[in-house]
Design an enzyme around this catalytic site. Sequence first.
Site, mmCIF file in Angstrom:
data_model
loop_
_atom_site.group_PDB
_atom_site.id
_atom_site.type_symbol
_atom_site.label_atom_id
_atom_site.label_comp_id
_atom_site.label_asym_id
_atom_site.label_seq_id
_atom_site.Cartn_x
_atom_site.Cartn_y
_atom_site.Cartn_z
ATOM 1 N N HIS A 121 3.471 1.065 -8.065
ATOM 2 C CA HIS A 121 3.372 -0.029 -9.045
ATOM 3 C C HIS A 121 4.607 -0.145 -9.933
ATOM 4 O O HIS A 121 4.796 -1.180 -10.589
ATOM 5 C CB HIS A 121 2.146 0.158 -9.940
ATOM 6 C CG HIS A 121 0.837 0.051 -9.215
ATOM 7 N ND1 HIS A 121 0.515 -1.032 -8.428
ATOM 8 C CD2 HIS A 121 -0.219 0.901 -9.135
ATOM 9 C CE1 HIS A 121 -0.698 -0.847 -7.908
ATOM 10 N NE2 HIS A 121 -1.158 0.320 -8.317
ATOM 11 N N ASP A 158 -2.400 1.932 0.434
ATOM 12 C CA ASP A 158 -3.179 2.129 -0.803
ATOM 13 C C ASP A 158 -4.061 0.894 -1.034
ATOM 14 O O ASP A 158 -3.693 -0.218 -0.642
ATOM 15 C CB ASP A 158 -2.203 2.317 -1.976
ATOM 16 C CG ASP A 158 -2.890 2.749 -3.261
ATOM 17 O OD1 ASP A 158 -2.853 3.955 -3.563
ATOM 18 O OD2 ASP A 158 -3.451 1.881 -3.967
ATOM 19 N N HIS A 160 -4.640 -0.634 -3.684
ATOM 20 C CA HIS A 160 -3.987 -1.566 -4.606
ATOM 21 C C HIS A 160 -2.682 -2.061 -3.978
ATOM 22 O O HIS A 160 -2.029 -1.334 -3.220
ATOM 23 C CB HIS A 160 -3.673 -0.880 -5.938
ATOM 24 C CG HIS A 160 -4.882 -0.297 -6.601
ATOM 25 N ND1 HIS A 160 -5.256 1.024 -6.451
ATOM 26 C CD2 HIS A 160 -5.802 -0.872 -7.421
ATOM 27 C CE1 HIS A 160 -6.365 1.241 -7.156
ATOM 28 N NE2 HIS A 160 -6.718 0.117 -7.746
ATOM 29 N N ASP A 241 -7.368 5.457 -1.839
ATOM 30 C CA ASP A 241 -8.404 4.898 -2.704
ATOM 31 C C ASP A 241 -9.156 3.734 -2.061
ATOM 32 O O ASP A 241 -10.012 3.118 -2.696
ATOM 33 C CB ASP A 241 -7.830 4.497 -4.077
ATOM 34 C CG ASP A 241 -6.444 3.896 -4.000
ATOM 35 O OD1 ASP A 241 -5.973 3.598 -2.878
ATOM 36 O OD2 ASP A 241 -5.820 3.713 -5.059
HETATM 37 ZN ZN LIG Z 1 -4.204 2.670 -5.615
#
Ligand SMILES: [Zn+2]
Length: 303
Positions: A121, A158, A160, A241
């Site tokens: 991120h 991931d 996200h 995740d």
């Molecule tokens: Zn994540």
Amino acid sequence: MQAFTHAACLAHDTGPGHAERPERLRAVLEALERAHPDLDWQQAPRASRGQLLRVHEEPLLHAVLDSHPHERVMLDPDTVLSPASAEAALRAAGAGVAAVDAVLSGRTRRAFCAVRPPGHHATASTAMGFCLFNNVAVAARHALDAHGLERVAIADFDVHHGNGTQAIFANDARVRFVSSHQWPLYPDTGAHNETGCGNIFNVPLPPGTGGAAFLAAWEDELLPFLDAFRPQLLLISAGFDGHRRDPLAGLQLDAEDYARLTAHLVALADRHCGGRVVSLLEGGYDLQALAESCVAHVDALRS
Ligand SMILES: [Zn+2]
């Protein structure tokens, strides 16, 4: 196969109740040591400022490395800088750099970086979403600028979206970035029409998506896009995740799904780049799911 970690990554203290906690890395290390007692563990070195500056702007380095907080400071509602965080961030980014050196020198074909804080991120200018420096981006730029590679692929599974990685490479055709991720979900980027300079491919997946549809997205869309690129090195942002047990998201993946995708990624690396893969740990917040999925991932990386 080599694996990189450092005790400093355990000392990054995000505070009570934070999902991105030291126990995550402890669970990964214990599970890998049990399942793979012969892994060739290496101490992650510190990334140099010069290596970080290939990706990040000076004010972010200054904020993370030179502020020396005496207690935890919130950089955003999710992202913590503790007294030990600078050292952890340097070792996490340095692990990726050293792993790239290891696979490009031929010392090993595959490497896994068991590190935290995660990275995908973080943008050029901003720490966010538990991430201080963008470890995979620093590794990619090291492969390009220090080793002279011309085509580096980054696969991010991931749950996200890796908004930081996408933003860093959106105008850099030497890198192809592909991502599957839940949508909608933090950080609300990663739409299908975000394509950079033609080097980015996003597949957003609705909450509830299971292994079959997840693997189909990779087999039908993301892997062919990387095959057409003929990468000289494959980097993986390995977040776990998307597991059905994970508390932060709603995909329904199992450890076996990560094993299957990893086997596809290894086969792609075997086709194009002598099997050279560097994988870096990103998210994964249920300790049991994270440990099982990491073992499944490393099993597949080793085969
Ligand atoms: Zn994540």
